[in-house]
Design a protein around this motif. Structure first.
Motif, PDB file in Angstrom:
ATOM      1  N   ALA A   3       0.209   6.217  -4.874  1.00  0.00           N
ATOM      2  CA  ALA A   3      -0.554   6.556  -3.676  1.00  0.00           C
ATOM      3  C   ALA A   3      -1.002   5.284  -2.964  1.00  0.00           C
ATOM      4  N   LEU A   4      -1.459   4.317  -3.756  1.00  0.00           N
ATOM      5  CA  LEU A   4      -1.875   3.035  -3.171  1.00  0.00           C
ATOM      6  C   LEU A   4      -0.696   2.351  -2.464  1.00  0.00           C
ATOM      7  N   ALA A   5       0.440   2.349  -3.146  1.00  0.00           N
ATOM      8  CA  ALA A   5       1.609   1.687  -2.585  1.00  0.00           C
ATOM      9  C   ALA A   5       2.067   2.393  -1.314  1.00  0.00           C
ATOM     10  N   ASP A   6       2.075   3.723  -1.360  1.00  0.00           N
ATOM     11  CA  ASP A   6       2.498   4.483  -0.182  1.00  0.00           C
ATOM     12  C   ASP A   6       1.549   4.258   0.989  1.00  0.00           C
ATOM     13  N   GLY A   7       0.266   4.064   0.656  1.00  0.00           N
ATOM     14  CA  GLY A   7      -0.734   3.883   1.702  1.00  0.00           C
ATOM     15  C   GLY A   7      -0.536   2.613   2.503  1.00  0.00           C
ATOM     16  N   LEU A   8       0.269   1.735   1.975  1.00  0.00           N
ATOM     17  CA  LEU A   8       0.461   0.455   2.647  1.00  0.00           C
ATOM     18  C   LEU A   8       1.124   0.592   4.010  1.00  0.00           C
ATOM     19  N   ALA A  15       4.578  -1.635  -7.525  1.00  0.00           N
ATOM     20  CA  ALA A  15       5.175  -0.457  -6.886  1.00  0.00           C
ATOM     21  C   ALA A  15       5.426  -0.769  -5.410  1.00  0.00           C
ATOM     22  N   ALA A  16       4.493  -1.486  -4.809  1.00  0.00           N
ATOM     23  CA  ALA A  16       4.658  -1.849  -3.403  1.00  0.00           C
ATOM     24  C   ALA A  16       5.861  -2.759  -3.216  1.00  0.00           C
ATOM     25  N   LEU A  17       6.043  -3.699  -4.144  1.00  0.00           N
ATOM     26  CA  LEU A  17       7.195  -4.588  -4.095  1.00  0.00           C
ATOM     27  C   LEU A  17       8.498  -3.790  -4.237  1.00  0.00           C
ATOM     28  N   THR A  18       8.463  -2.825  -5.138  1.00  0.00           N
ATOM     29  CA  THR A  18       9.648  -1.996  -5.374  1.00  0.00           C
ATOM     30  C   THR A  18       9.963  -1.143  -4.150  1.00  0.00           C
ATOM     31  N   LEU A  19       8.916  -0.604  -3.569  1.00  0.00           N
ATOM     32  CA  LEU A  19       9.060   0.212  -2.367  1.00  0.00           C
ATOM     33  C   LEU A  19       9.664  -0.623  -1.229  1.00  0.00           C
TER      34      LEU A  19
END
Length: 574
Positions: free
Chosen positions: A455-460, A537-541
Motif C-alpha cells: 500500500a505504501l509503495a502503491d501510494g507513491l 517494493a517501490a524499487l521493484t514497482l
RNA sequence: GCGCCCGUAGCUCAGUGGAUAGAGCGCCUGCCUCCGGAGCAGGAAGUCGCAAGUUCGAAUCUUGCCGGGCGCGCCA
C-alpha cells in the motif's frame, strides 16, 4: 506537450547538479558555462562514483589552467553547495570529477521514478514535431519476406519511441498498386487460373496459384480485373500479417490515387506536382523525355519523370507522393527503406528540394540486410523461384516477441545474421526471455509483499514524498538499480533522436541484469527493518513499470508470469 | 570504376571524444533446506582490419589503403 511533472522532478535532480557544477566551474575557470553543456555520465567503472563530469578537462585549455587544479577548485565548491546530497566527491584521473550520491539524493531520484510510473522516461522532447513515418511499403505482388520484417519492426519501434518521447507520429504504408508490376501480377494469376505456366519474368510463387484459386472464375477474367483483385487480396494478406506482428498503420496510401483526377475533376496529384517542379525550372526536355534536374542537387545524374512514350516513371509517383505528404503539413518525413534502395537517397532528396521542401525535414533511413541462417547454412531466398522465408514463417517459427526482439536488438545500419533454428532452439535462454522473466519476477515478488508495504509503495504514484522519510541506509545493489532507472529518460531521448530503438533493447537487458542483482542481494518480501520492505517494493514497482515501458517500445509483450516450460523431452531413444 | 553501409572476444553484436573496451551465445569451474534455477558467482578469450593525422585523451573524428555486403535502368 508538457512533460510529466514527476519526470520533471527527476530531471531536475540532474538539472540541479548541472546548475551547481556550471556555477562553480564558471567561477573557477573565469568563463561562461552553460549548464546544458555540462556532461554528466554514469561511469562504467565501479569506484568512480555515481556520476562523473569531465568539465574541468573541457575548460582547462581555454581557462589556461591545469585540469586537475581546476577540478579541485570546482570540487571544493560543490561539496560546500550540495551538503549531504553528496556522500563523496573527488578528483580522479586526468581531471574527472566523480560524484557519489548521498542517500537523500538517491531517495529523491527513486521518488521521481516511482511517481511517474508508466510515464517515466517519456515526454521529454524539447519541442513536439508532427512526424510521418513511412515504412514497409512492400509491393502487393508477393508475400512479405524477412527484409520487410526488419523494416516493419524498425519503423514501428521508431514510431513508438518518437511518440513516447513526445512527438505526434503517424505510420504510413505506400501501396504500389499501379504500373507494370501490378499488371504482371494479373498476367501471372491469369496464367495459373488457366492452368498454364507463368510467362517469363512473371511471379512464380505458390501464392499466385492460391490467388488464382481464390478468385471465382479467374480463368475468364481480364488481366486488369485480376490485377486489381490480386492487389486487393495481397494487401489484405499484408494487413493481417502486420497486425499479427503488432504493426498497425494509420494510413495505406494508394499510388494509383496519385494518378487519378482530383475530386473536383482537376488535374491529378502527379500532374500538379510535375507542374510545380516545372514552374520551379527543375524540369528539362531531352530525347523526347522529361527529366528532373537532380544532378545539380548532388544526385549522380538527372532522372526521367516522363518517358518518351508519355508514361510517367515510378520516380514521378515518388515525387508526387512526397509532395502530398509535404502538403499535409508534417514537420518531418521519415522513410524507412531497404538496403537495396540506398542508391535512391540522392534522387529522393533532390525531388524533395525541387518542389521546395527543406531537406532538413526529410530523413531517409536505410535498413541493412538480414541474412537468415539455419543450422549454420545461409538460407537462400529467391523471389523468382518463389522461395521465401516470409514474415509469417518467421513468426510461426520463433513467435512475435522473439522475432521482434531479434530484429530490433541491432542498429538498423548494420547487416545482421539471424539464425532461425538457433532463435527457436535457444528460445528458453535468449535475451528477450531474460527481460520478460525479470518483469514477471517483479510481478511475482510484489504479490508476496505484505499488504501494508504494498500500500505504501502503491501510494507513491500520488505521493512520492512518502519515500523521502525512510531512514534505512541504501545498499549498493539498491543504489545501482536507482541509477539505472534514472538513466531511462536520457536513453529514450538519445534513442529517439538517433532513431535507434536497438538502444532500448540494450537498456532493457541491462536493467534486467541490475534488477536481478538487486533481487539476489536484497530480500524484498518480508524484508526486516523499518520501512525497508516498502522501499524495496517501490524499487521493484519502478523496475516493473520501466521494463514494461521498454518492452512496449519494442512491441514485445511484458507478461506477468512466464509459463513454466516443461523440460525438453530427453533426446528420444529412437 | 563511382556511391552507401560494415570490419570490436570462437560466433552474433553493443559502445558516434574520456578512466582498466562490454553483452548474449558457446567453453571451463562452482552454487538449488533461501521472495520463480527460464537463475546466480567466477574464469579463459581482444594488435577495436592496417597506417598516418587531429587532441590533454581516439573503437569513436579526418585521410589513405585492405577486406566484406549492397546499389549504380526512359524497371518497379
Amino acid at each position: 506537450m508538457p512533460a510529466d511533472p514527476a519526470t520533471d522532478a527527476a530531471l531536475s535532480i540532474d538539472a540541479r547538479l548541472r546548475d551547481a557544477i556550471a556555477a562553480r566551474a564558471s567561477a573557477a575557470a573565469g568563463l561562461e558555462v552553460d549548464p546544458a553543456t555540462v556532461a554528466l555520465t554514469l561511469p562504467k567503472q565501479a569506484g568512480h562514483g555515481d556520476q562523473a563530469t569531465n568539465i574541468a578537462m573541457v575548460l582547462a585549455k581555454r581557462a589556461g589552467k591545469n585540469p586537475r587544479e581546476l577540478a579541485t577548485q570546482i570540487t571544493e565548491g560543490l561539496a560546500e553547495d550540495l551538503g549531504d546530497r553528496l556522500a563523496k566527491i573527488e578528483v580522479a584521473g586526468p581531471g574527472f570529477i566523480n560524484l557519489t550520491f548521498g542517500d537523500p539524493l538517491l531517495r529523491e531520484a527513486l521518488a521521481a521514478v516511482a511517481g511517474a510510473g508508466r510515464a517515466w522516461g517519456g515526454g521529454t522532447a524539447a519541442l513536439t514535431e508532427r512526424v510521418n513515418v513511412e515504412f514497409v511499403s512492400a509491393n502487393p505482388t508477393g508475400p512479405m519476406h524477412i527484409g520487410h520484417a526488419r523494416n516493419a519492426a524498425y519503423g514501428d519501434a521508431t514510431a513508438r519511441l518518437m511518440a513516447f518521447h513526445g512527438h505526434e507520429v503517424e505510420r504510413e504504408y505506400y501501396v504500389n498498386d499501379f504500373g507494370s508490376q501490378v499488371k504482371n501480377l494479373g498476367v501471372s494469376i491469369s496464367a495459373r487460373a488457366r492452368g498454364e505456366e507463368v510467362p517469363e519474368g512473371g511471379y512464380q510463387g505458390e501464392y499466385v496459384t492460391e490467388l488464382a484459386e481464390s478468385i471465382p472464375g479467374a480463368a475468364e477474367q481480364s488481366v486488369e480485373e485480376l490485377s486489381a483483385l490480386g492487389v486487393e487480396a495481397m494487401l489484405e494478406r499484408a494487413r493481417r500479417t502486420l497486425d499479427r506482428f503488432g504493426v498497425h498503420f494509420d494510413r495505406f496510401f494508394s499510388e494509383r490515387s496519385l494518378h487519378e483526377p482530383a475530386a473536383d475533376g482537376g488535374p491529378s496529384a502527379l500532374d500538379r506536382a510535375l507542374e510545380i517542379v516545372k514552374g520551379n525550372g527543375e524540369l528539362i526536355e531531352r530525347d523526347g523525355a522529361w527529366w528532373l534536374q537532380t544532378e545539380k542537387r548532388g544526385d549522380d545524374k538527372d532522372r526521367v519523370v516522363i518517358r518518351a512514350t508519355g508514361e510517367p516513371t515510378y520516380y514521378a509517383s515518388d515525387l508526387a507522393y512526397m509532395r502530398d505528404k509535404h502538403d499535409r503539413g508534417y514537420d518531418r518525413q521519415l522513410l524507412v527503406l531497404g538496403a537495396d534502395h540506398h542508391g535512391y537517397i540522392g534522387r529522393m532528396r533532390a525531388a524533395f528540394e525541387a518542389f521546395g521542401g527543406d531537406p532538413e525535414h526529410l530523413e531517409l533511413l536505410i535498413m541493412q540486410l538480414v541474412n537468415l541462417v539455419a543450422n549454420g547454412e545461409p538460407v537462400k531466398m529467391s523471389k523468382r523461384a518463389g522461395q521465401f522465408v516470409t514474415l509469417d514463417d518467421l513468426v510461426d517459427f520463433v513467435g512475435v516477441d522473439a522475432a521482434r526482439w531479434y530484429l530490433l536488438q541491432r542498429s538498423h545500419d548494420t547487416a545482421v545474421e539471424l539464425d532461425v533454428e538457433l532463435a527457436r532452439k535457444e528460445s528458453s535462454e535468449n535475451p528477450v526471455y531474460y527481460v520478460q522473466y525479470a518483469h514477471a519476477r517483479c510481478c511475482s515478488v510484489l504479490d508476496r509483499v505484505s499488504s501494508s508495504a504494498r500500500a505504501l509503495a502503491d501510494g507513491l504514484a500520488t505521493d512520492p514524498a512518502v519515500l523521502l522519510g525512510l531512514a534505512a541506509p541504501i545498499e549498493d545493489a539498491e543504489r545501482a538499480l536507482i541509477l539505472r532507472l534514472g538513466e531511462f529518460p536520457t536513453e529514450v531521448a538519445v534513442a529517439a533522436d538517433r532513431r535507434a530503438p536497438h538502444r532500448i533493447a540494450t537498456y532493457a537487458l541491462e536493467l534486467s541484469q541490475t534488477f536481478t542483482a538487486f533481487y539476489r542481494d536484497c530480500k524484498i518480501a518480508g524484508a526486516e527493518g523499518d520501512g525497508v520492505e516498502a522501499w524495496r517494493a517501490a524499487l521493484t514497482l519502478a523496475t516493473r513499470d520501466t521494463l514494461a515501458t521498454a518492452l512496449e517500445l519494442l512491441g514485445v509483450s511484458a507478461p506477468e508470469r512466464m509459463e513454466r516450460r516443461d523440460e525438453e523431452p530427453a533426446a528420444e531413444a529412437a
